[in-house]
Scaffold this active site. Structure first.
Site, PDB file in Angstrom:
ATOM      1  N   ASP A 289       0.857  -1.179   0.000  1.00  0.00           N
ATOM      2  CA  ASP A 289       0.000   0.000   0.000  1.00  0.00           C
ATOM      3  C   ASP A 289       0.903   1.242   0.000  1.00  0.00           C
ATOM      4  O   ASP A 289       1.356   1.681  -1.049  1.00  0.00           O
ATOM      5  CB  ASP A 289      -0.910  -0.096   1.234  1.00  0.00           C
ATOM      6  CG  ASP A 289      -1.927   1.021   1.342  1.00  0.00           C
ATOM      7  OD1 ASP A 289      -2.092   1.766   0.366  1.00  0.00           O
ATOM      8  OD2 ASP A 289      -2.555   1.157   2.406  1.00  0.00           O
TER       9      ASP A 289
ATOM     10  N   PHE B  73      -9.978   0.341  -0.902  1.00  0.00           N
ATOM     11  CA  PHE B  73      -9.838  -0.755   0.050  1.00  0.00           C
ATOM     12  C   PHE B  73     -10.379  -2.067  -0.534  1.00  0.00           C
ATOM     13  O   PHE B  73     -11.460  -2.102  -1.109  1.00  0.00           O
ATOM     14  CB  PHE B  73     -10.559  -0.413   1.354  1.00  0.00           C
ATOM     15  CG  PHE B  73     -10.120  -1.295   2.477  1.00  0.00           C
ATOM     16  CD1 PHE B  73      -8.916  -1.056   3.124  1.00  0.00           C
ATOM     17  CD2 PHE B  73     -10.889  -2.373   2.874  1.00  0.00           C
ATOM     18  CE1 PHE B  73      -8.485  -1.888   4.142  1.00  0.00           C
ATOM     19  CE2 PHE B  73     -10.476  -3.205   3.894  1.00  0.00           C
ATOM     20  CZ  PHE B  73      -9.271  -2.963   4.534  1.00  0.00           C
TER      21      PHE B  73
HETATM   22  P1  IMP Z   1       1.877  -0.618   3.740  1.00  0.00           P
HETATM   23  O1  IMP Z   1       2.870  -0.754   4.857  1.00  0.00           O
HETATM   24  O2  IMP Z   1       1.193   0.715   3.763  1.00  0.00           O
HETATM   25  O3  IMP Z   1       2.463  -0.931   2.377  1.00  0.00           O
HETATM   26  O4  IMP Z   1       0.692  -1.613   4.030  1.00  0.00           O
HETATM   27  C1  IMP Z   1       0.801  -2.963   3.900  1.00  0.00           C
HETATM   28  C2  IMP Z   1      -0.244  -3.673   4.733  1.00  0.00           C
HETATM   29  O5  IMP Z   1      -1.447  -2.915   4.929  1.00  0.00           O
HETATM   30  C3  IMP Z   1      -0.692  -4.943   4.047  1.00  0.00           C
HETATM   31  O6  IMP Z   1       0.146  -6.032   4.349  1.00  0.00           O
HETATM   32  C4  IMP Z   1      -2.113  -5.118   4.550  1.00  0.00           C
HETATM   33  O7  IMP Z   1      -2.094  -5.848   5.753  1.00  0.00           O
HETATM   34  C5  IMP Z   1      -2.601  -3.722   4.830  1.00  0.00           C
HETATM   35  N1  IMP Z   1      -3.482  -3.203   3.734  1.00  0.00           N
HETATM   36  C6  IMP Z   1      -3.217  -2.169   2.919  1.00  0.00           C
HETATM   37  N2  IMP Z   1      -4.223  -1.944   2.060  1.00  0.00           N
HETATM   38  C7  IMP Z   1      -5.166  -2.890   2.330  1.00  0.00           C
HETATM   39  C8  IMP Z   1      -6.464  -3.181   1.747  1.00  0.00           C
HETATM   40  O8  IMP Z   1      -6.957  -2.563   0.799  1.00  0.00           O
HETATM   41  N3  IMP Z   1      -7.140  -4.230   2.311  1.00  0.00           N
HETATM   42  C9  IMP Z   1      -6.645  -4.949   3.348  1.00  0.00           C
HETATM   43  N4  IMP Z   1      -5.438  -4.715   3.901  1.00  0.00           N
HETATM   44  C10 IMP Z   1      -4.699  -3.678   3.403  1.00  0.00           C
END
Ligand code: IMP
Length: 177
Positions: free
Chosen positions: A105, A154
């Protein structure tokens, strides 16, 4: 068909067949790229359990898999939060490591975790992610094997949760706008 998860409504986005064919392609690419090697897959729980299972079944070269959880705690002001890996039993020293993540994300999680893993001196370190919300990037990281680039909305299902629920849905669904 729409699906309710807790208080939110989700609509189909990526079908079982879409997911399967993307994983097949990722698996084939990994098989070719790692020919003659014995990579160590490290899957990040909880979200990646279904993806890791299906991806690993596509791997035809000798390979190991290990599952870890990342826990974050508040570090000093300058470093912000710090992630630690729980459950990494395999030695990554001089291994060809492939990180398996459900979704990237903002990139924060991996941008904190990858440098830590580098300290353990793997021979190589690559990232395999099923989904990437490119528009949401705040911490750019290189994704070497990617299933789908998706909009900044999401999603749930196929291991991904909304407040702990929806992981059991066998496809990927997007929040209804
Ligand atoms: P980052 O550290 O912002 O890259 O987020 C990574 C983590 O956020 C992922 O491993 C997911 O657990 C969670 N995440 C981010 N976007 C979503 C989504 O759209 N649905 C469910 N989990 C998400």
């Amino acid at each position: 068909m729409e699906k309710q998860v807790l208080d939110k409504l989700f609509v189909p986005y990526l079908s079982k067949a879409d997911i399967h064919s993307a994983i097949e392609q990722m698996g084939q690419k990994i098989n070719a790229d790692y020919e003659g090697k014995k990579p160590l897959f490290i899957a990040i729980l909880n979200g990646s359990f279904m993806f890791a299972s299906d991806l690993f079944k596509q791997i035809e070269i000798p390979a190991e898999i290990s599952f870890i959880k990342l826990a974050s705690y508040k570090g000093t002001k300058s470093s912000g939060s710090v992630v630690t890996a729980i459950g990494l039993e395999s030695d990554v020293f001089e291994r060809d490591v492939i990180i398996v993540e459900d979704i990237v994300d903002t990139g924060k999680t991996l941008s904190e975790f990858l440098p830590q893993l580098m300290h353990q001196q793997p021979r190589s370190l690559k990232v395999c992610a099923l989904l990437h919300k490119k528009e949401a990037t705040k911490f750019p990281i290189t994704i070497d094997y990617m299933g789908f680039e998706i909009p900044n909305l999401f999603v749930v299902g196929y291991g991904l949760d909304y407040n702990g629920y929806g992981r059991n849905i066998d496809q990927i669904m997007q929040i209804a706008e």
